[in-house]
Design an enzyme around this catalytic site. Structure first.
Site, PDB file in Angstrom:
ATOM      1  N   MET A   1       8.428  -1.282   0.112  1.00  0.00           N
ATOM      2  CA  MET A   1       7.035  -1.971  -0.551  1.00  0.00           C
ATOM      3  C   MET A   1       6.071  -1.967  -0.931  1.00  0.00           C
ATOM      4  O   MET A   1       4.676  -1.730  -0.938  1.00  0.00           O
ATOM      5  CB  MET A   1       6.410  -3.765   0.432  1.00  0.00           C
ATOM      6  CG  MET A   1       7.499  -4.382   1.045  1.00  0.00           C
ATOM      7  SD  MET A   1       6.808  -5.923   2.439  1.00  0.00           S
ATOM      8  CE  MET A   1       6.266  -5.056   3.565  1.00  0.00           C
TER       9      MET A   1
ATOM     10  N   HIS B   1      10.392   6.604   3.152  1.00  0.00           N
ATOM     11  CA  HIS B   1      10.703   6.053   2.308  1.00  0.00           C
ATOM     12  C   HIS B   1      11.641   7.462   1.509  1.00  0.00           C
ATOM     13  O   HIS B   1      12.367   7.470   0.705  1.00  0.00           O
ATOM     14  CB  HIS B   1       9.784   5.500   1.213  1.00  0.00           C
ATOM     15  CG  HIS B   1       9.230   4.226   2.032  1.00  0.00           C
ATOM     16  ND1 HIS B   1       7.933   4.696   2.346  1.00  0.00           N
ATOM     17  CD2 HIS B   1       9.352   3.093   1.813  1.00  0.00           C
ATOM     18  CE1 HIS B   1       7.641   3.239   2.631  1.00  0.00           C
ATOM     19  NE2 HIS B   1       9.285   2.447   2.908  1.00  0.00           N
TER      20      HIS B   1
HETATM   21  O1  PAF Z   1      11.202  -3.164   4.570  1.00  0.00           O
HETATM   22  C1  PAF Z   1      10.381  -3.422   3.755  1.00  0.00           C
HETATM   23  O2  PAF Z   1       9.619  -2.713   3.202  1.00  0.00           O
HETATM   24  C2  PAF Z   1      10.759  -4.595   3.161  1.00  0.00           C
HETATM   25  O3  PAF Z   1      11.162  -5.462   3.756  1.00  0.00           O
HETATM   26  C3  PAF Z   1      12.298  -4.584   2.105  1.00  0.00           C
HETATM   27  C4  PAF Z   1      12.910  -4.247   2.705  1.00  0.00           C
HETATM   28  C5  PAF Z   1      11.916  -3.762   0.735  1.00  0.00           C
HETATM   29  C6  PAF Z   1      12.053  -6.258   1.619  1.00  0.00           C
HETATM   30  O4  PAF Z   1      10.737  -6.711   0.980  1.00  0.00           O
END
Ligand code: PAF
Length: 288
Positions: free
Chosen positions: A30, A37
């Site tokens: 997101m 990430h």
């Molecule tokens: O973990 C997240 O950032 C969100 O839940 C995801 C997996 C991108 C789904 O929108």
């Protein structure tokens, strides 16, 4: 690195790669990316020929009183990080590209989404499963990557992939922490300096839990009692839950074993933070 905003362009690019016999990894996010990430991107780049990252604040996984409107966004900075980590393609759709005005089909997960975060966020995992299904159907990746910090989400995606026969390998990546122990999260940005200090109570009680497990504790009530006492030493911490659940079905258990999950959600001020460990994981370390 290329950016696409439509499902058609994303599909076309991946099709080309597949025609060349290349493997594809998908890292759904997101945005407002951090080292947690980045570790997903690194893992994907290390084991797939091409890596796709999605940056999409998925509106259908937020409840009406949650932080959709204020969720932090910085797409330019995200692209920098993605490029530095070797991502080949970023998918950054508008809401209307993902959801038609009369969108009415959802993927709902039953048992696993009723506990932990699902208990207070009743539509959250339906939104997650639906958007991940849409991404899987569009990209058809060989592997998809998720962080272990959202342990319930990871378990739910694994179950969904199994139940609905998606042809993809789900890879979970370890929690990435700040040097002082706080689990990396886009929501850490909401914390004031004082709250940031108070937030360390999560990782400290996680470590206490791990110490007790290492010492042979296998009784959930005893473990949770000690962890709750620790959390109670921080006046700014408002505990939503601390639970021990079966590592596969996310249901509470009285005695636990390797592979089971100890998870918590705690509000520091108005910021809701989560943390967890899986019994048998390496112990977390941080500067006191
Ligand atoms: O973990 C997240 O950032 C969100 O839940 C995801 C997996 C991108 C789904 O929108």
């Amino acid at each position: 690195m290329k950016t696409v905003t439509t499902i058609a362009d994303l599909r076309a690019q991946v099709k080309e790669w597949k025609k060349e016999g290349l493997t594809v990894g998908l890292c759904p996010t997101m945005g407002y990316l951090h080292e947690g990430h980045a570790s997903l991107m690194d893992k994907s780049v290390s084991c797939c020929d091409r890596t796709v990252a999605s940056v999409f604040v998925n509106p259908i996984q937020f409840g009406p009183t949650e932080d959709l409107a204020t969720y932090p966004r910085d797409f330019e900075r995200d692209c920098q990080l993605l490029e530095e980590h070797g991502v080949d393609l970023v998918f950054h759709p508008e809401d209307r590209e993902m959801y038609a005005e009369d969108f009415s089909t959802f993927v709902d997960m039953q048992v696993l989404s009723t506990t932990l975060c699902g208990a207070s966020r009743p539509i959250h995992f339906r939104g997650v499963c639906t958007v991940i299904t849409k991404l899987l159907n569009t990209v058809n990746p060989d592997k998809i990557f998720f962080g272990q910090k959202d342990a319930q989400q990871l378990a739910i995606i694994r179950r969904m992939v199994r139940d609905l026969n998606f042809d993809v390998e789900v890879i979970g990546c370890p929690i990435v922490r700040e040097p002082d122990g706080l689990a990396k999260s886009s929501r850490n940005t909401y914390l004031s300096a004082e709250e940031r200090k108070a937030a360390l109570i999560l990782s400290r009680s996680i470590r206490l839990g791990q110490d007790l497990c290492e010492g042979g504790e296998r009784n959930s009530a005893a473990l949770l009692g000690a962890m709750k006492d620790k959390l109670a030493t921080e006046p700014m911490a408002n505990v939503e839950y601390v639970e021990v659940v079966n590592g596969e079905n996310m249901q509470p258990i009285d005695t636990f074993q390797e592979g089971d999950l100890v998870a918590m959600a705690v509000r520091i001020g108005s910021t809701r933070l989560i943390d967890n460990f899986t019994v048998g994981d390496p112990k977390i370390t941080f500067a006191e």
